[in-house]
Design a protein around this motif. Structure first.
Motif, mmCIF file in Angstrom:
data_model
loop_
_atom_site.group_PDB
_atom_site.id
_atom_site.type_symbol
_atom_site.label_atom_id
_atom_site.label_comp_id
_atom_site.label_asym_id
_atom_site.label_seq_id
_atom_site.Cartn_x
_atom_site.Cartn_y
_atom_site.Cartn_z
ATOM 1 N N UNK A 135 82.521 -25.350 8.234
ATOM 2 C CA UNK A 135 82.577 -24.128 7.438
ATOM 3 C C UNK A 135 81.832 -22.999 8.143
ATOM 4 N N UNK A 136 80.708 -23.309 8.790
ATOM 5 C CA UNK A 136 79.948 -22.295 9.525
ATOM 6 C C UNK A 136 80.786 -21.691 10.644
ATOM 7 N N UNK A 137 81.482 -22.542 11.378
ATOM 8 C CA UNK A 137 82.335 -22.058 12.465
ATOM 9 C C UNK A 137 83.464 -21.197 11.905
ATOM 10 N N UNK A 138 84.051 -21.654 10.809
ATOM 11 C CA UNK A 138 85.145 -20.898 10.181
ATOM 12 C C UNK A 138 84.663 -19.516 9.737
ATOM 13 N N UNK A 139 83.500 -19.454 9.108
ATOM 14 C CA UNK A 139 82.971 -18.175 8.637
ATOM 15 C C UNK A 139 82.582 -17.265 9.802
ATOM 16 N N UNK A 140 82.025 -17.849 10.845
ATOM 17 C CA UNK A 140 81.668 -17.054 12.029
ATOM 18 C C UNK A 140 82.910 -16.439 12.653
ATOM 19 N N UNK A 141 83.959 -17.240 12.766
ATOM 20 C CA UNK A 141 85.228 -16.738 13.321
ATOM 21 C C UNK A 141 85.747 -15.575 12.462
ATOM 22 N N UNK A 142 85.697 -15.738 11.164
ATOM 23 C CA UNK A 142 86.154 -14.686 10.249
ATOM 24 C C UNK A 142 85.323 -13.413 10.418
ATOM 25 N N UNK A 143 84.001 -13.573 10.543
ATOM 26 C CA UNK A 143 83.120 -12.406 10.704
ATOM 27 C C UNK A 143 83.355 -11.694 12.037
ATOM 28 N N UNK A 144 83.572 -12.452 13.107
ATOM 29 C CA UNK A 144 83.836 -11.853 14.413
ATOM 30 C C UNK A 144 85.155 -11.090 14.378
ATOM 31 N N UNK A 145 86.168 -11.687 13.764
ATOM 32 C CA UNK A 145 87.457 -10.996 13.648
ATOM 33 C C UNK A 145 87.321 -9.703 12.839
ATOM 34 N N UNK A 146 86.552 -9.742 11.760
ATOM 35 C CA UNK A 146 86.339 -8.540 10.940
ATOM 36 C C UNK A 146 85.621 -7.476 11.761
ATOM 37 N N UNK A 147 84.666 -7.882 12.561
ATOM 38 C CA UNK A 147 83.931 -6.928 13.389
ATOM 39 C C UNK A 147 84.848 -6.296 14.443
ATOM 40 N N UNK A 148 85.704 -7.089 15.073
ATOM 41 C CA UNK A 148 86.645 -6.534 16.056
ATOM 42 C C UNK A 148 87.622 -5.562 15.376
ATOM 43 N N UNK A 149 88.081 -5.913 14.185
ATOM 44 C CA UNK A 149 88.975 -5.008 13.443
ATOM 45 C C UNK A 149 88.263 -3.696 13.152
ATOM 46 N N UNK A 150 86.987 -3.789 12.761
ATOM 47 C CA UNK A 150 86.198 -2.572 12.489
ATOM 48 C C UNK A 150 86.069 -1.734 13.762
#
Length: 160
Positions: free
Chosen positions: A81-96
């Motif tokens: 779950x930690x890896x999944x959430x980190x991936x989601x956060x990194x993707x959100x940051x790149x989108x930003x």
């Protein structure tokens, strides 16, 4: 040359007990009947005590194995779950960052930054709660085999 598998601690204990009991039986054959009866009763009590001790040791070993397996499962889920959430956060940051690069003015960039910060605060708060819940569940589930063992031990002690 044939190799033999090493004996487990339980097998070694069983063998030692059997040897001791066999020796006691041989000695008992040469003594008067009242002493022999007392010795046989003592031997039977020793066998019964050893059987109870061995059963308790096996239950404890099983509890450790269950706790390890359960904890391992819980922590694997936490890690996944930690890896999944980190991936989601990194993707959100790149989108930003992509949106920020496309900003037409400083005010639009500030608006994007403010919106992203607010959104990430809410997302990260929810993620922290979710990870905390998973960690708590892993810890609780990991201790359950020991709680069960403690209950059994208490019931056994009361029955004696």
């Amino acid at each position: 040359m044939a190799t033999t598998a090493p004996k487990t601690a339980a097998a070694k204990s069983d063998e030692a007990v059997e040897e001791t009991l066999a020796t006691a039986s041989k000695i008992a054959a040469d003594v008067p009947a009242p002493v022999r009866e007392l010795a046989e009763k003592s031997v039977q009590q020793a066998k019964d005590g050893y059987a109870r001790w061995k059963a308790a040791a096996e239950e404890t070993s099983d509890a450790f194995e269950d706790a390890l397996a359960t904890s391992s499962k819980g922590y694997k889920e936490f890690s996944r779950k930690s890896v999944e959430l980190t991936r989601s956060n990194v993707n959100a940051h790149f989108d930003f960052l992509q949106a920020l690069i496309g900003a037409k003015s400083v005010s639009q960039a500030i608006e994007l930054q403010t919106s992203f910060a607010r959104q990430q605060f809410e997302v990260l708060s929810g993620q922290a709660k979710e990870l905390s819940s998973l960690a708590q569940k892993a810890a609780t589930d990991g201790t359950k085999p020991f709680q069960d063992l403690a209950s059994k031990t208490a019931r056994f002690a009361q029955s004696q």
